[in-house]
Design a protein around this motif. Structure first.
Motif: not given
Lengths: 293, 267
Positions: A108-111, A115-116, A161-164, B12-13
């Motif tokens: 997720p850090l590389l998107i 796009v996020i 979204m932020e936590v993800w 799961i995470y």
């Protein structure tokens, strides 16, 4: 480790100073310039002193955006730091699982940030999104979930979204801190019959102080400056409910082209981030002093 | 038993982490009409029409090339400048070192939103607008301080006796630094390069402001196309998936390096 005292070390730092100053000081001067002038056109400027600062400090929309921003960044730290530590503790310590976990975490850090936002629109839309359709099929929510419908749903979506997006960064940093603890510490804890909780509290947490300082500072700064993701996802709405500081700032400076107020705004903004980062930095440095880390 | 529970939680995470990305992949393999017509957990008639459109239209795929060029330039510049400075911070006490370090970090805190406009004026004054180097230099604003910060941590993990021994053996600084010291912290250099790549790749505001056509990054091209032709979810998803691939490749190739860097516990 004692450091050498030598002012010639400046020669090594000088290139960095020059390249960062080029990108930082010149634009900063431009912003300071704008913040005290009224600009009618090229070459037609009037010095207005602190006028723009007074205007922005009295702007109730700025106050609202600021409160929203504090709530948002506070929630970000409260959720992401503990969750990140928990994930780091659960990660494997050796074998093929290590690099696999790192790759998944880093994804997720590389998107790119816009796009996020796009991903989460597609994911949460009530007609085509897995999350939107899934949660509405349970029939628990009234009104049905729609990230653009109510401020609460918009906030939930932005927070998810932020936590993800950013918890993996905290987890990566915390994991790096954990890996740095020598095995001998754990052996000593085992001999003393320490519970897992005691091991965590007296060994792992103090040892992670350095990386957690970085994590807290980075998450504070970046969540306080968040722009692209909520802008793409909610556009600041519904109403102004997810208009964070940067979104409001861009609206003033680049869309309405109010350079003076915009510049005053960004200086105030900058000082707030700076002040809090300094406080966090000092506090976290001090916390670790008592425990030999 | 306890270990099992931890692993299950982690799995799961990870599943939750991948789910939104999977969903975008799912969308990218369907046509827009199909997406809007029915809800489906996986693409029933897989179509590559969205990808074909992007990969055959140079106004689309040049965006990827542009992004990669300035990200690469930025990573090289950031590392070259940050390495000596990080050494100075990790080994020496000098006038104003603490203040300098904090000042560097403050540059990460400037709101990019309004710096964008002065940047635009600065780079058009010196004639660098719409070039890759302009974006690479602008990204140094936040990547150089970060690189110094991370490298300093790695360097402080190397005992000072190594430097002393080398100097006694008659090494001059540049030779010692390049042939002995940098190889010692190569895992740290790898980790730093990864972080520089990452922050430069994902940044949008500067990259979009400083470019017009010749160096336009893919993320900016995405927003432009969306606003003019309405929302084509399939195309949007395909472009999004393609922005993930370079990052995923980089992390795949450096994963062991990264694991080693993390094992040193210096990030």
């Amino acid at each position: 480790m004692d450091k050498w005292q030598d002012n010639r070390a400046w020669f090594l730092v000088l290139p960095v100073f020059v390249i960062v100053a080029f990108s930082a000081l010149i634009p900063l001067m431009t912003v300071v310039n704008y913040s005290v002038q009224d600009i009618f056109g090229p070459g037609e400027t009037v010095f207005v002193g602190t006028e723009w600062f007074k205007q922005m400090l009295g702007d109730y929309r700025l106050h609202d955006a600021l409160l929203r921003q504090f709530l948002f960044s506070g929630l970000v730290l409260l959720i992401e730091i503990p969750l990140g530590i928990l994930i780091a503790l659960a990660m494997p310590k050796k074998g093929w699982g290590v690099s696999t976990s790192l790759v998944i975490l880093a994804l997720p850090l590389l998107i790119p940030w816009n796009v996020i936002g796009t991903i989460w629109i597609i994911f949460t839309r009530p007609d085509i999104g897995l999350f939107g359709v899934g949660i509405n099929s349970l029939n628990l929510l009234d009104p049905p979930f729609d990230h653009t419908a109510t401020p609460l749903y918009a906030w939930i979506t932005v927070m998810l979204m932020e936590v993800w997006h950013w918890t993996p960064l905290v987890a990566l940093l915390a994991y790096a801190g954990l890996r740095a603890i020598p095995e001998a510490y754990y052996q000593a804890a085992r001999i003393d019959g320490a519970s897992p909780w005691a091991t965590f509290w007296y060994i792992q947490l103090p040892k992670m102080r350095g990386v957690l300082t970085i994590a807290v500072l980075l998450r504070w700064m970046d969540s306080f400056l968040i722009y692209a993701e909520p802008y793409v996802l909610t556009g600041g709405g519904p109403g102004n409910s997810t208009t964070f500081l940067s979104i409001y700032l861009v609206k003033i400076a680049l869309q309405q082209f109010d350079l003076g107020p915009g510049a005053a705004f960004s200086l105030i903004y900058f000082l707030i981030v700076l002040l809090f980062s300094f406080i966090f930095y000092q506090a976290l440095q001090r916390v670790g002093k008592g425990e030999k880390g | 038993m306890k270990v099992k529970k931890k692993t299950i939680g982690l799995l799961i995470y990870f599943a939750i982490l991948i789910l939104p990305i999977y969903w975008m992949l799912n969308m990218s393999l369907r046509s827009n009409a199909d997406i809007l017509a029915s809800f489906a957990l996986y693409p029933k008639d897989i179509t590559f029409v969205n990808y074909l459109k992007i990969l055959t239209d140079s106004s689309w795929y040049m965006g990827y090339v542009n992004s990669m060029i300035y990200v690469f330039m930025n990573t090289v510049i950031a590392l070259t400048f940050a390495l000596p400075a990080a050494y100075a911070f990790s080994r020496y006490r000098f006038l104003g070192d603490g203040q300098m370090f904090f000042w560097l970090l403050t540059n990460r805190m400037a709101p990019a939103a309004v710096f964008a406009l002065p940047f635009f004026q600065l780079y058009s004054t010196i004639g660098l607008l719409d070039t890759h180097i302009a974006v690479a230099l602008a990204h140094c604003l936040f990547n150089v301080p970060l690189a110094v910060w991370i490298l300093e941590g790695f360097m402080s993990g190397i005992p000072k006796e190594i430097d002393e021994t080398a100097f006694i053996d008659g090494y001059r600084f540049p030779r010692f630094f390049i042939t002995i010291f940098i190889p010692l912290i190569r895992a740290g250099v790898g980790v730093t390069a990864f972080f520089c790549f990452m922050f430069s790749w994902v940044e949008l505001l500067f990259a979009r402001t400083l470019t017009v056509t010749a160096a336009k990054p893919i993320s900016a091209i995405m927003t432009r196309t969306i606003s003019t032709s309405g929302l084509d979810y399939g195309l949007l998803a395909a472009a999004g998936i393609l922005t993930i691939i370079p990052g995923a490749l980089v992390i795949w190739f450096v994963r062991n390096h990264l694991a080693k860097g993390f094992a040193l516990g210096r990030v």
